[in-house]
Design a protein around this motif. Structure first.
Motif, short mmCIF file in Angstrom:
data_model
loop_
_atom_site.label_atom_id
_atom_site.label_comp_id
_atom_site.label_asym_id
_atom_site.label_seq_id
_atom_site.Cartn_x
_atom_site.Cartn_y
_atom_site.Cartn_z
N GLU A 224 0.83 -1.20 0.00
CA GLU A 224 0.00 0.00 0.00
C GLU A 224 0.87 1.26 0.00
O GLU A 224 0.59 2.22 -0.73
CB GLU A 224 -0.92 0.00 1.22
CG GLU A 224 -1.86 1.21 1.31
CD GLU A 224 -2.74 1.36 0.08
OE1 GLU A 224 -3.08 2.50 -0.29
OE2 GLU A 224 -3.07 0.33 -0.55
N ALA A 225 1.91 1.27 0.84
CA ALA A 225 2.79 2.43 0.87
C ALA A 225 3.51 2.62 -0.46
O ALA A 225 3.69 3.75 -0.94
CB ALA A 225 3.81 2.28 2.00
N LEU A 226 3.87 1.52 -1.09
CA LEU A 226 4.55 1.60 -2.39
C LEU A 226 3.59 2.12 -3.46
O LEU A 226 3.96 2.94 -4.32
CB LEU A 226 5.08 0.22 -2.79
CG LEU A 226 6.24 -0.33 -1.94
CD1 LEU A 226 6.55 -1.77 -2.33
CD2 LEU A 226 7.47 0.54 -2.11
N ARG A 227 2.32 1.64 -3.43
CA ARG A 227 1.33 2.09 -4.42
C ARG A 227 1.05 3.58 -4.27
O ARG A 227 1.00 4.33 -5.25
CB ARG A 227 0.02 1.30 -4.24
CG ARG A 227 -1.03 1.59 -5.33
CD ARG A 227 -2.39 1.14 -4.88
NE ARG A 227 -2.83 1.91 -3.72
CZ ARG A 227 -3.28 3.16 -3.81
NH1 ARG A 227 -3.33 3.80 -4.96
NH2 ARG A 227 -3.67 3.79 -2.72
N GLN A 228 0.89 4.01 -3.02
CA GLN A 228 0.60 5.42 -2.78
C GLN A 228 1.76 6.31 -3.24
O GLN A 228 1.55 7.34 -3.88
CB GLN A 228 0.33 5.64 -1.29
CG GLN A 228 -0.02 7.09 -0.95
CD GLN A 228 -0.34 7.26 0.54
OE1 GLN A 228 -0.49 6.28 1.26
NE2 GLN A 228 -0.48 8.50 0.97
N GLY A 229 3.00 5.89 -2.92
CA GLY A 229 4.15 6.68 -3.33
C GLY A 229 4.27 6.76 -4.84
O GLY A 229 4.57 7.83 -5.40
N ALA A 230 4.05 5.62 -5.53
CA ALA A 230 4.17 5.60 -6.98
C ALA A 230 3.08 6.45 -7.62
O ALA A 230 3.30 7.15 -8.63
CB ALA A 230 4.09 4.15 -7.49
N GLN A 231 1.84 6.43 -7.02
CA GLN A 231 0.74 7.21 -7.57
C GLN A 231 0.99 8.71 -7.42
O GLN A 231 0.74 9.51 -8.34
CB GLN A 231 -0.57 6.83 -6.86
CG GLN A 231 -1.81 7.51 -7.47
CD GLN A 231 -2.05 7.10 -8.91
OE1 GLN A 231 -2.15 5.92 -9.20
NE2 GLN A 231 -2.13 8.07 -9.83
N GLU A 232 1.52 9.10 -6.26
CA GLU A 232 1.83 10.52 -6.05
C GLU A 232 2.90 10.99 -7.03
O GLU A 232 2.83 12.10 -7.57
CB GLU A 232 2.29 10.74 -4.61
CG GLU A 232 1.18 10.59 -3.58
CD GLU A 232 1.68 10.80 -2.16
OE1 GLU A 232 2.91 11.04 -2.00
OE2 GLU A 232 0.88 10.73 -1.22
N ALA A 233 3.88 10.16 -7.25
CA ALA A 233 4.93 10.51 -8.20
C ALA A 233 4.36 10.62 -9.60
O ALA A 233 4.70 11.55 -10.36
CB ALA A 233 6.04 9.45 -8.17
N HIS A 234 3.43 9.72 -9.95
CA HIS A 234 2.82 9.76 -11.29
C HIS A 234 2.03 11.05 -11.47
O HIS A 234 2.12 11.73 -12.51
CB HIS A 234 1.90 8.54 -11.45
CG HIS A 234 1.14 8.54 -12.76
ND1 HIS A 234 -0.10 9.16 -12.90
CD2 HIS A 234 1.46 8.02 -13.98
CE1 HIS A 234 -0.51 9.01 -14.13
NE2 HIS A 234 0.41 8.31 -14.82
N ASP A 235 1.26 11.40 -10.43
CA ASP A 235 0.46 12.63 -10.53
C ASP A 235 1.33 13.87 -10.63
O ASP A 235 0.99 14.83 -11.33
CB ASP A 235 -0.46 12.74 -9.31
CG ASP A 235 -1.53 11.65 -9.29
OD1 ASP A 235 -1.73 11.00 -10.35
OD2 ASP A 235 -2.13 11.41 -8.22
N ALA A 236 2.46 13.84 -9.93
CA ALA A 236 3.35 15.00 -9.98
C ALA A 236 3.97 15.15 -11.36
O ALA A 236 4.25 16.27 -11.81
CB ALA A 236 4.44 14.86 -8.93
#
Length: 567
Positions: A224-236
């Motif tokens: 979950e932490a990995l998914r959230q971090g990757a999603q935030e990076a994608h949005d940025a």
């Protein structure tokens, strides 16, 4: 070979140089002149015990320095090198012995060495025969070596073959005994290796598997932490799409367009616009990969549990056989080879035992040949020495060389004993018992002459004889001198003598003289070589005590002439 000895403050000798050469050197002089101190100095050079009482009164220390020629003794030169000493270019080495109150020091080739090193070297270079010295041929081992040397080259070759086989057999038997004694220990080691290999085979680890599983556990345990971090990076990077305000892709695109518009006025900005375009493409690729990563990353409790279980199994191996799985695999490989070696121990022992039996047969045959040649040589040596004794004022004396069976050893299965029969009817006794010092010296001379005659080109040691002429005179004394001269044809011989008949045979004649020092009225000794008329005068003194006596001088000249003819 000894080239010279320099002595300072030893006994009555203040300072003396004793030149020595090949052939026969005799040392003569008045009784009490200091001949004994010359031999004492030689003994010190050869590693003898130091006595502070021999230091000259009034001196702090005594120093004896000698030069040895090792050009024909490569093994001794090698020992000097091992001790840290240095030989000169001509193959000579300087030995120095210093004696002071309570201590002595030894130097060999410029390097300080223990006294025992000098004694070890002297054992190969110098043999001293005298009433106060251990006779070289007194021990059974040395007597056996002398007989073997007399027996000749064929016997030496057989003996060398025997010693080679004996060395091999000894090594094999030692290994057999070691393997047999450690059989239970080897069995326990083999069992532990089998248990370890079975455990590793059951788990079946793969190279690098622990590293891969650790990474997988970290990923699945933090999905979950990995998914959230990757999603935030994608949005940025891209936001909802490439036109999203505030995204990295949108900002780069705006910058590129601005530079392309301005590049019409300054072409230098075109390169920067191109680089921004490349950055945009790279950001787009990153966004695509992040999107794929988020889509693929799913929590999988079952896979996580499986990975934890597998890591636990691997952990049990790494705790016992290494820190990593690769270490475990290396241990497994080494253990397999060791197990093969342990399992092969029984076959190896059987093979070695068969070889030992072969060697026993070979050794028995060689020992039989050695015994036969020793017995044959013993008769010849005894006859040769007995013939020599007849001319040395020991008529009726004879030497017996006894070869008796004993337990097999590295030199065969024989014990060799030299027995002296001093006169007819007397029982044979071991050499060195029941004979005077002078008789023993003459027996040794006879033995050495016999050995030297049989030695051929063998390099013999320097021989030093003290009191070899004790108790003889007349014709017997002449024969003593003649035999010393014969021995000196093949080696260096140094003799301290009181007899002119012996001294007449010398190649070099040294006289020890004493005088009174003018400064302190003490007695001092010097050594000088004599030739021509000086030598005639010394021989005349030895004959009559009157060096100017015409009859004594005539007798001295006759001795010199007859010794030259008799050589």
């Amino acid at each position: 070979m000894l080239e010279e000895i320099a002595i300072e403050d030893l006994g009555v000798i203040r300072a003396a140089r004793v030149p020595l050469s090949a052939g026969l050197t005799v040392i003569t002089g008045e009784t009490g002149a200091g001949k004994t101190m010359v031999l004492t100095g030689l003994g010190l050079l050869m590693g003898g015990k130091a006595d502070p009482g021999t230091v000259r009164p009034g001196a702090d220390r005594a120093v004896v320095e000698g030069r040895l020629d090792l050009s024909r003794h490569p093994q001794v030169a090698g020992r000097v090198d091992e001790a840290g000493g240095a030989t000169d270019d001509d193959g000579t080495v300087v030995v120095v012995r210093t004696v002071a109150a309570g201590r002595s020091r030894a130097h060999l080739g410029g390097r300080g060495v223990p006294q025992g090193v000098l004694a070890e070297i002297a054992d190969e270079l110098v043999t001293v025969h005298g009433q106060a010295d251990q006779l070289r041929l007194r021990t059974p081992g040395k007597q056996r070596e002398a007989l073997d040397r007399f027996a000749g080259s064929d016997h030496a070759a057989t003996l060398e073959a025997y010693r080679t086989a004996w060395t091999e057999r000894t090594g094999l038997q030692h290994e057999i005994d070691d393997l047999t004694a450690r059989a239970a220990e080897r069995a326990r080691e083999a069992e532990l290796l089998r248990l370890g290999l079975a455990e590793i085979e059951r788990v079946d680890p793969q190279p690098g598997e622990d590293v891969q599983l650790t990474a997988l556990v970290a990923r699945l345990g933090n999905a979950e932490a990995l998914r959230q971090g990757a999603q935030e990076a994608h949005d940025a990077v891209v936001g909802d799409d490439v036109e999203t305000e505030g995204s990295a892709v949108h900002a780069v695109e705006r910058a590129r367009r601005a530079l392309e518009a301005a590049a019409a006025d300054d072409p230098a900005l075109a390169d920067q616009a191109t680089r921004l375009a490349e950055a945009g493409y790279l950001l787009a690729d990153v966004a695509t990969e992040l999107s794929s990563y988020v889509a693929d990353l799913q929590a999988d409790p079952a896979a996580l549990e499986t990975a934890h279980t597998r890591l636990a199994a691997l952990g049990s191996l790494t705790r016992s056989y290494g820190t990593t799985v690769d270490d475990v695999l290396q241990w497994s490989s080494d253990a397999g080879l060791r197990l093969l070696d342990l399992d092969d121990g029984g076959d190896r022992v059987r093979g070695m035992q068969e070889r030992v039996e072969e060697l026993d047969t070979e050794l028995a045959a060689l020992a039989e040949r050695i015994t036969a040649t020793r017995q044959e040589a013993a008769g010849r040596l005894a006859a040769s020495v007995t013939a020599e004794l007849a001319g040395l004022a020991m008529s009726g004396a004879r030497l017996e060389v006894e070869v008796t069976a004993t337990d097999a050893g590295p030199s065969g299965a024989d014990q060799v004993t030299f027995l002296l029969v001093p006169h007819p009817g007397a029982p044979p006794r071991p050499l060195g018992k029941g004979a005077s010092g002078g008789e023993l010296s003459r027996v040794m001379l006879a033995v050495e002459v016999a050995l030297a005659t049989a030695a051929g080109d063998t390099v013999l040691p320097t021989f030093v004889f003290d009191e070899v002429d004790a108790g003889v005179g007349g014709r017997a004394a002449v024969e003593v001198g003649r035999r010393l001269a014969v021995l000196a044809r093949t080696t260096q011989v140094v003799v301290v003598t009181h007899l002119a008949q012996v001294a007449a045979f010398a190649d070099t004649h040294l006289v020890v003289t004493k005088s009174t020092a003018s400064d302190d009225d003490t007695t001092v000794t010097g050594v000088r070589p004599v030739t021509d008329d000086d030598r005639v005068r010394e021989l005349a003194r030895m004959l009559s005590g009157q060096e100017e006596s015409e009859s004594a001088r005539r007798h001295a000249l006759e001795l010199l002439e007859s010794s030259a003819v008799g050589r």
